[in-house]
Design an enzyme around this catalytic site. Structure first.
Site, PDB file in Angstrom:
ATOM      1  N   CYS A   2       1.089  -1.149  -0.030  1.00 23.67           N
ATOM      2  CA  CYS A   2       0.275   0.340   0.295  1.00 23.67           C
ATOM      3  C   CYS A   2       0.980   1.004  -0.070  1.00 23.67           C
ATOM      4  CB  CYS A   2      -0.878  -0.118   0.883  1.00 23.67           C
ATOM      5  SG  CYS A   2      -2.071  -1.787   1.539  1.00 23.67           S
ATOM      6  N   ARG A  27       2.213   1.403  -7.082  1.00 22.97           N
ATOM      7  CA  ARG A  27       2.224   0.325  -6.725  1.00 22.97           C
ATOM      8  C   ARG A  27       1.297  -0.526  -6.315  1.00 22.97           C
ATOM      9  NH1 ARG A  27       6.066   2.082  -2.454  1.00 22.97           N
ATOM     10  NH2 ARG A  27       4.859   0.487  -0.802  1.00 22.97           N
ATOM     11  N   TRP A  74      -4.432  -1.892  -0.222  1.00 24.11           N
ATOM     12  CA  TRP A  74      -3.961  -3.139  -1.191  1.00 24.11           C
ATOM     13  C   TRP A  74      -4.989  -3.825  -0.447  1.00 24.11           C
ATOM     14  CZ3 TRP A  74      -2.841  -7.806  -2.134  1.00 24.11           C
ATOM     15  CH2 TRP A  74      -2.631  -9.151  -3.318  1.00 24.11           C
ATOM     16  N   ASN A 100       1.315   0.060   6.646  1.00 22.25           N
ATOM     17  CA  ASN A 100       0.759  -0.558   5.663  1.00 22.25           C
ATOM     18  C   ASN A 100       1.602  -1.991   6.257  1.00 22.25           C
ATOM     19  OD1 ASN A 100       0.565   0.750   3.599  1.00 22.25           O
ATOM     20  ND2 ASN A 100       2.210   0.817   2.974  1.00 22.25           N
ATOM     21  N   GLY A 101       1.519  -2.740   5.982  1.00 22.77           N
ATOM     22  CA  GLY A 101       1.669  -4.463   6.365  1.00 22.77           C
ATOM     23  C   GLY A 101       0.574  -5.166   7.166  1.00 22.77           C
ATOM     24  N   GLU A 481       9.509 -15.595 -17.819  1.00 20.24           N
ATOM     25  CA  GLU A 481       8.793 -14.329 -18.013  1.00 20.24           C
ATOM     26  C   GLU A 481       7.866 -13.844 -19.301  1.00 20.24           C
ATOM     27  OE1 GLU A 481       9.365 -10.010 -16.699  1.00 20.24           O
ATOM     28  OE2 GLU A 481       9.779 -11.959 -16.227  1.00 20.24           O
ATOM     29  N   LYS A 485       4.942 -12.334 -18.272  1.00 16.08           N
ATOM     30  CA  LYS A 485       4.129 -10.758 -18.516  1.00 16.08           C
ATOM     31  C   LYS A 485       2.865 -11.157 -18.827  1.00 16.08           C
ATOM     32  CE  LYS A 485       7.124  -8.281 -16.976  1.00 16.08           C
ATOM     33  NZ  LYS A 485       7.008  -9.339 -16.056  1.00 16.08           N
ATOM     34  N   GLU A 488      -0.036 -11.228 -16.121  1.00 15.13           N
ATOM     35  CA  GLU A 488       0.315 -10.054 -15.710  1.00 15.13           C
ATOM     36  C   GLU A 488      -0.742  -9.473 -16.149  1.00 15.13           C
ATOM     37  OE1 GLU A 488       4.412  -9.635 -12.550  1.00 15.13           O
ATOM     38  OE2 GLU A 488       4.724  -9.109 -14.998  1.00 15.13           O
ATOM     39  N   HIS A 504       6.739 -34.091 -22.068  1.00 16.37           N
ATOM     40  CA  HIS A 504       5.891 -35.084 -20.245  1.00 16.37           C
ATOM     41  C   HIS A 504       4.795 -33.803 -20.137  1.00 16.37           C
ATOM     42  CE1 HIS A 504       9.868 -37.493 -19.968  1.00 16.37           C
ATOM     43  NE2 HIS A 504      10.699 -35.622 -20.674  1.00 16.37           N
ATOM     44  N   LYS A 603       2.859  -2.638  -6.659  1.00 16.13           N
ATOM     45  CA  LYS A 603       4.904  -3.099  -7.147  1.00 16.13           C
ATOM     46  C   LYS A 603       5.654  -3.736  -6.175  1.00 16.13           C
ATOM     47  CE  LYS A 603       7.732  -1.893 -10.203  1.00 16.13           C
ATOM     48  NZ  LYS A 603       7.666  -2.636 -11.361  1.00 16.13           N
TER      49      LYS A 603
END
Length: 608
Positions: A2, A27, A74, A100-101, A481, A485, A488, A504, A603
């Protein structure tokens, strides 16, 4: 995950707080709120959705004052709603808090406070804190915060205000980043320096267990036990211009386009091409320890972990050191066997990733050498590791990481040269790698100059629901990656595989509606990759290939192809990942999605 902003000084706090929140939008968040001390109570406005919604709501009220706190949330405990949004308020309406936390023992504390008559309105763990502070409050907000935090188990970065002490902000940190911006007769708080750019360049990075009392005239910092702390003021290197889009439609595209300069900045002053070596000043003080290292464990999350996997191939092949790459989130739970002959290397763009930081602390307890590759100067990982290397990639605003990964792989190549030259790497090999690193910015520019080709390819594939990405050796992590992407920012299901694993299980999915992105440069595993492509083609699968310039064979086998320049095999991932970034970007853009702020993502992941 956050965002926190706080201000106390001689200006209109509301405007500064809203601007600060806007700069923290990248973020990730789902709601926001603002609080200013008023007459006998704290004035609070909260809203779900974007900051603009909060701004519209505030205009309906008279929100004047020179002290205040604000927050973007968030969701962790409780769904997105105005009730669950921060700031949270005490029963008497006089105390407000942003946090935050995660408070791990909130249920126990909530039960006890309820028995004492406190009324809870939200589903959050955070609300417990403000009621606990209210319970302890007598004449000093600072003392009440200290007493409340003595009962808390978990992680926090908090800012607290009270209408009874309207010219004061009390803040504290434990496991969640919080900085102080120092100005002239004004002070700022933020979870990220980007929130206060344009107001001050002077910052203090709070350490765990520290508590701050700030007024317009100054600040005092102590430990929770009361011991005084001598504050060290640092200079912010980041500029306001770097945090803006500079004419690009999205931060993500801007950051992709910055990658030639990123490689320049990551290698500047570090390449000793004549000597076939590098200079890494951040590791100089522990050079003796590094010579004795027998094993390296890389700990990271998400894209940073995939950069670490590329580094694993580099370090083992060229430096001759055994390397393991671990999910930082799992590292502590497998009881890792560590010693002072093991280096634990943390990779994190923000330098605040909670799981990665926890892994480093575990390593320190077991006497391992701890190293960091981070992008943010003064971040917690940078400060808590024994030594490290800064990326110098500049601020990365888009949630989906691009230029940070390119920088991380570049830095891992530098580390490979440093450690390799101290072992069995020859001068000739060292020179060849450093010379190729010098060429990389120009090669990346060639790729970016052809981005319109990828835009056309993306338009053809934007409506497919599933993708498979394949790569071998150095490009296996790049396949993962590329899939990450796409997931995301476009919300399309995609899986990245080592190409040898295709038979496999995953090959069962191949048909005309299941495209494959194959990373197939001219390298030591080229022929094996071609065999995989033949197998997919035989099952009517569409194939997009990333291939080396001049490869006419691959063009006859695949549906679409994008060419990248030739470089050393170990450096190929730095080039091959860029078209995958652009492909994901253009697919998401074509679907009309919010590329910079994808749903549910943040983020900087500062909670476990």
């Amino acid at each position: 995950m956050c965002g926190i902003v706080g201000y106390i000084g001689n200006k209109n706090a509301k405007d500064i707080l809203i601007e600060g929140l806007s700069r923290l939008e990248y973020r990730g968040y789902d709601s926001s709120g603002i609080a200013l001390p008023g007459d006998n109570k704290v004035e609070v406005v909260k809203e779900v959705g974007r900051i603009v919604n909060l701004g519209k709501k505030i205009t309906e009220k008279s929100f004047l004052g020179t002290c205040g706190i604000a927050h973007t949330r968030w969701a962790t405990h409780g769904k997105p709603s105005t009730i669950n949004a921060h700031p949270h308020i005490s029963c008497n309406g006089k105390i407000a808090l942003v946090h935050n936390g995660i408070i791990e023992n909130y249920q126990e504390l909530k039960k006890d406070l309820t028995k004492k008559g406190h009324k809870f309105v939200s589903e959050t763990d955070t609300e417990v804190l403000v009621h606990l502070i209210e319970e302890y409050y007598q004449e000093s907000l600072e003392e009440a915060v200290k007493l409340a935090l003595s009962e808390v188990v978990g992680a926090y970065g908090i800012c607290v205000i009270s209408s009874d002490e309207p010219e004061k902000i009390v803040a504290a940190r434990m496991g969640s980043p919080l900085i102080i911006g120092v100005g002239n007769n004004e002070n700022f708080f933020a979870s990220d320096v980007s929130a206060i750019l344009g107001y001050t360049k002077q910052v203090i990075y709070l350490n765990d267990g520290e508590i701050v009392v700030a007024t317009s005239e100054g600040i005092s910092i102590t430990r929770l036990n009361g011991d005084a702390v001598r504050a060290e003021i640092a200079e912010i290197e980041m500029t306001l211009e770097q945090s803006q889009k500079s004419g690009h439609p999205h931060y993500m595209l801007k950051e992709i386009m910055e990658q030639p300069q990123v490689v320049v900045d990551s290698t500047k002053g570090r390449l000793l091409t004549t000597d076939g070596n590098v200079r890494l000043g951040g590791l100089k003080e522990i050079s003796d320890k590094l010579r004795d290292i027998e094993r390296i464990i890389i700990v990271a999350c998400g894209t940073a972990r995939l950069a670490g996997l590329v580094g694993e191939y580099m370090l083992e092949e060229y430096a001759g050191i055994p390397v393991e790459v671990e999910y930082a989130s799992e590292f502590r739970y497998r009881k890792p066997l560590l010693s002072n002959k093991v280096a634990v290397l943390a990779i994190s763009q923000s330098g605040e990733t909670a799981d990665t930081l926890a892994a480093i602390r575990e390593a320190k307890e077991k006497e391992a050498v701890t190293l960091g590759i981070v992008n943010v100067v003064g971040s917690t990982i940078a400060r808590e590791t024994d030594a490290g290397i800064y990326n110098h990639a500049g601020p990365e605003i888009a949630v989906a990481s691009t230029k940070a990964m390119v920088s991380q792989m570049t830095v891992l190549a530098l580390l490979t040269i440093l450690l390799g030259r101290e072992r069995d790497m020859s001068l000739v090999t060292g020179k060849r790698i450093t010379e190729e690193l010098e060429k990389l910015p120009g090669l990346i520019e060639k790729i970016l100059a052809k981005k319109s080709e990828l835009k056309k390819i993306a338009a053809k594939y934007k409506d497919y629901r599933d993708f498979m990405y394949l790569g071998r050796k150095y490009n296996f992590p790049v396949a993962e990656e590329g899939a990450l992407k796409l997931k995301e920012i476009s919300y399309i299901h995609a899986e990245g595989y080592a190409a040898g694993e295709m038979k496999h299980g995953p090959i069962a999915m191949i048909d005309k509606d299941f495209p494959t992105v194959a990373i197939c440069p001219k390298d030591s595993v080229y022929d094996k990759n071609v065999s995989n492509i033949e197998e997919i083609k035989a099952r009517n699968g569409k194939i997009v290939a990333i291939a080396t310039e001049g490869d006419k064979v691959i063009k006859k086998l695949v549906t679409d192809v994008f060419y990248i320049p030739k470089t050393l095999e170990m450096l190929t991932p730095i080039l091959s990942v860029i078209p995958l970034q652009l492909f994901a970007y253009y697919v998401a853009s074509a679907k009309g999605l919010d590329v910079d702020k994808p749903r549910n993502l943040a983020k900087s992941v500062t909670v476990e």
